[in-house]
Design a protein around this motif. Structure first.
Motif, PDB file in Angstrom:
ATOM      1  N   ASP A  90      11.237  -2.828  -4.282  1.00 34.08           N
ATOM      2  CA  ASP A  90      10.619  -2.784  -2.959  1.00 34.08           C
ATOM      3  C   ASP A  90      10.195  -1.363  -2.638  1.00 34.08           C
ATOM      4  O   ASP A  90      10.878  -0.416  -3.028  1.00 34.08           O
ATOM      5  N   GLY A  91       9.133  -1.206  -1.911  1.00 33.14           N
ATOM      6  CA  GLY A  91       8.727   0.138  -1.521  1.00 33.14           C
ATOM      7  C   GLY A  91       7.384   0.162  -0.844  1.00 33.14           C
ATOM      8  O   GLY A  91       6.937  -0.849  -0.280  1.00 33.14           O
ATOM      9  N   TYR A  92       6.770   1.317  -0.971  1.00 34.12           N
ATOM     10  CA  TYR A  92       5.597   1.623  -0.182  1.00 34.12           C
ATOM     11  C   TYR A  92       4.518   2.199  -1.087  1.00 34.12           C
ATOM     12  O   TYR A  92       4.810   2.993  -1.976  1.00 34.12           O
ATOM     13  N   LEU A  93       3.300   1.748  -0.888  1.00 31.69           N
ATOM     14  CA  LEU A  93       2.168   2.273  -1.656  1.00 31.69           C
ATOM     15  C   LEU A  93       1.237   3.023  -0.726  1.00 31.69           C
ATOM     16  O   LEU A  93       0.901   2.529   0.357  1.00 31.69           O
ATOM     17  N   ARG A  94       0.823   4.189  -1.156  1.00 34.71           N
ATOM     18  CA  ARG A  94      -0.200   4.921  -0.407  1.00 34.71           C
ATOM     19  C   ARG A  94      -1.416   5.010  -1.316  1.00 34.71           C
ATOM     20  O   ARG A  94      -1.326   5.558  -2.419  1.00 34.71           O
ATOM     21  N   VAL A  95      -2.502   4.423  -0.878  1.00 29.14           N
ATOM     22  CA  VAL A  95      -3.738   4.438  -1.653  1.00 29.14           C
ATOM     23  C   VAL A  95      -4.726   5.349  -0.933  1.00 29.14           C
ATOM     24  O   VAL A  95      -4.970   5.179   0.265  1.00 29.14           O
ATOM     25  N   LEU A  96      -5.255   6.319  -1.644  1.00 31.03           N
ATOM     26  CA  LEU A  96      -6.210   7.247  -1.025  1.00 31.03           C
ATOM     27  C   LEU A  96      -7.508   7.297  -1.822  1.00 31.03           C
ATOM     28  O   LEU A  96      -7.480   7.252  -3.055  1.00 31.03           O
ATOM     29  N   ILE A  97      -8.602   7.397  -1.092  1.00 25.91           N
ATOM     30  CA  ILE A  97      -9.884   7.718  -1.721  1.00 25.91           C
ATOM     31  C   ILE A  97     -10.381   8.967  -1.020  1.00 25.91           C
ATOM     32  O   ILE A  97     -10.511   8.969   0.208  1.00 25.91           O
ATOM     33  N   THR A  98     -10.619  10.003  -1.774  1.00 25.19           N
ATOM     34  CA  THR A  98     -11.157  11.208  -1.153  1.00 25.19           C
ATOM     35  C   THR A  98     -12.600  11.400  -1.619  1.00 25.19           C
ATOM     36  O   THR A  98     -13.014  10.811  -2.610  1.00 25.19           O
ATOM     37  N   ALA A 151     -12.398  10.595  -5.494  1.00 28.31           N
ATOM     38  CA  ALA A 151     -11.159  10.543  -6.273  1.00 28.31           C
ATOM     39  C   ALA A 151     -10.263   9.433  -5.726  1.00 28.31           C
ATOM     40  O   ALA A 151     -10.230   9.203  -4.517  1.00 28.31           O
ATOM     41  N   VAL A 152      -9.549   8.767  -6.620  1.00 29.46           N
ATOM     42  CA  VAL A 152      -8.594   7.727  -6.218  1.00 29.46           C
ATOM     43  C   VAL A 152      -7.194   8.208  -6.565  1.00 29.46           C
ATOM     44  O   VAL A 152      -6.964   8.702  -7.670  1.00 29.46           O
ATOM     45  N   ILE A 153      -6.296   8.078  -5.610  1.00 34.85           N
ATOM     46  CA  ILE A 153      -4.896   8.425  -5.847  1.00 34.85           C
ATOM     47  C   ILE A 153      -4.045   7.284  -5.318  1.00 34.85           C
ATOM     48  O   ILE A 153      -4.295   6.770  -4.218  1.00 34.85           O
ATOM     49  N   ILE A 154      -3.065   6.865  -6.100  1.00 35.68           N
ATOM     50  CA  ILE A 154      -2.155   5.802  -5.660  1.00 35.68           C
ATOM     51  C   ILE A 154      -0.728   6.321  -5.815  1.00 35.68           C
ATOM     52  O   ILE A 154      -0.353   6.782  -6.901  1.00 35.68           O
ATOM     53  N   ILE A 155       0.033   6.281  -4.742  1.00 34.45           N
ATOM     54  CA  ILE A 155       1.421   6.752  -4.799  1.00 34.45           C
ATOM     55  C   ILE A 155       2.338   5.578  -4.489  1.00 34.45           C
ATOM     56  O   ILE A 155       2.087   4.831  -3.537  1.00 34.45           O
ATOM     57  N   ALA A 156       3.372   5.396  -5.285  1.00 30.18           N
ATOM     58  CA  ALA A 156       4.429   4.424  -4.961  1.00 30.18           C
ATOM     59  C   ALA A 156       5.685   5.212  -4.642  1.00 30.18           C
ATOM     60  O   ALA A 156       6.059   6.122  -5.388  1.00 30.18           O
TER      61      ALA A 156
END
Ligand code: PXG
Length: 290
Positions: A88-96, A113-118
């Motif tokens: 379980d957790g959290y995803l942060r998806v960014l497009i810059t 740019a695409v960045i995905i953080i879990a």
């Protein structure tokens, strides 16, 4: 920041604390970019299509070309989840906007740019959830659509941050922002609901509320439970005189409000809130079962 967080960047997944972005990325320089905050349970992403649809709308509004198609994007998200040690957790998806010369012109940036953080999610504590939180109505107003439409989930949250600073200064947990006409919009990063006579009300997106995924889910759960629900223009009077009030958001799920500008809510946590919370948790369990 946590040791276990994972990050998809430049086509590979690495420990997030090792991931670096360029100082010339316009997301960093000018807040030129967008994001989504998403929950996953049991390694399954909650309502990914809705988050992706909102991300794409934000991208279109800012003329940002997402450099991955839907399949590649989903693969990148699940590769990040796979590397993350918790279920379980959290995803942060960014497009810059990506790397470009100094100067705000987005035309100077070759490729978004695409960045995905879990990462793990800092949960709302049981005490806050059982007692409810206090909020103020901030003097900072939500941005107007003719200046910057608040439905764009952009990398610039200064407006919300200023409201949060007001809450910190007042010694309460959260701030509620009004729009330029004095109508209620939402919290700093959560939607708001009011309960009156057994029905729930939340401001329409056109008044300055984000079309929250949690907000939409709560409206759905209300329908399932036969609780009347509508999107209605609300003023501070509606907040002060509510039977119950609560916030919704990816991080908080549903969180009850016990006091606004010193006025105590009718009940907290209220009966309608508790019903909706149970219905919401059941829906999440259903949709993310293994
Ligand atoms: N309003 C605003 C301005 C938000 O940023 C919500 C409402 C709630 O929407 P969802 O779709 O989450 O129900 C948000 C959501 C973070 C973080 O890390 C922020 C959000 C969501 C998750 C994490 O600060 N914003």
């Amino acid at each position: 920041m946590s040791e276990i967080a994972q990050c998809w960047i430049d086509g590979e997944v690495i420990p997030a604390h090792q991931a670096k972005v360029s100082v010339f990325d316009h997301g960093f320089l000018y807040g030129d970019g967008i994001f989504e905050g998403i929950r996953f349970y049991n390694k399954r992403v909650f309502r990914l299509p809705l988050h992706m649809a909102r991300l794409k709308r934000s991208a279109r509004a800012l003329q940002l070309d997402i450099p991955l198609d839907d399949t590649a994007f989903e693969e990148a998200i699940y590769a990040t989840l796979k590397a993350f040690p918790l279920a379980d957790g959290y995803l942060r998806v960014l497009i810059t906007r990506g790397v470009g010369a100094l100067g705000i012109n987005p035309a100077n940036c070759a490729k978004p740019a695409v960045i995905i953080i879990a990462d793990k999610l800092v949960m709302v504590g049981d005490e806050e959830r059982n007692r409810g939180i206090r909020a103020i109505i901030a003097s900072t107003r939500r941005m107007t659509p003719d200046r910057l439409d608040p439905r764009i989930k952009s990398l610039n949250y200064l407006n919300a941050i200023q409201a949060k600073m007001e809450a910190n200064y007042a010694g309460v947990e959260e701030a509620i922002l009004l729009n330029e006409r004095g109508f209620v919009t939402e919290g700093s990063a959560m939607n708001i609901f009011v309960v009156r006579d057994g029905a729930i009300y939340t401001p329409p997106a056109t008044e300055g509320a984000l079309q929250g995924v949690t907000r939409g889910t709560v409206l759905e759960v209300a329908k399932e439970l036969g609780i009347p629900a509508s999107e209605t223009v609300l003023t501070s009077y509606d907040l002060f005189t509510a039977d119950e009030c609560f916030f919704t958001g990816t991080g908080a799920k549903l969180i009850p409000i016990r006091e606004i500008d010193g006025r105590k809510m009718g009940t907290c946590p209220g009966a309608i809130y508790l019903k909706l919370l149970a219905g919401f948790n059941a829906l999440v369990a259903r949709e993310t079962a293994g």
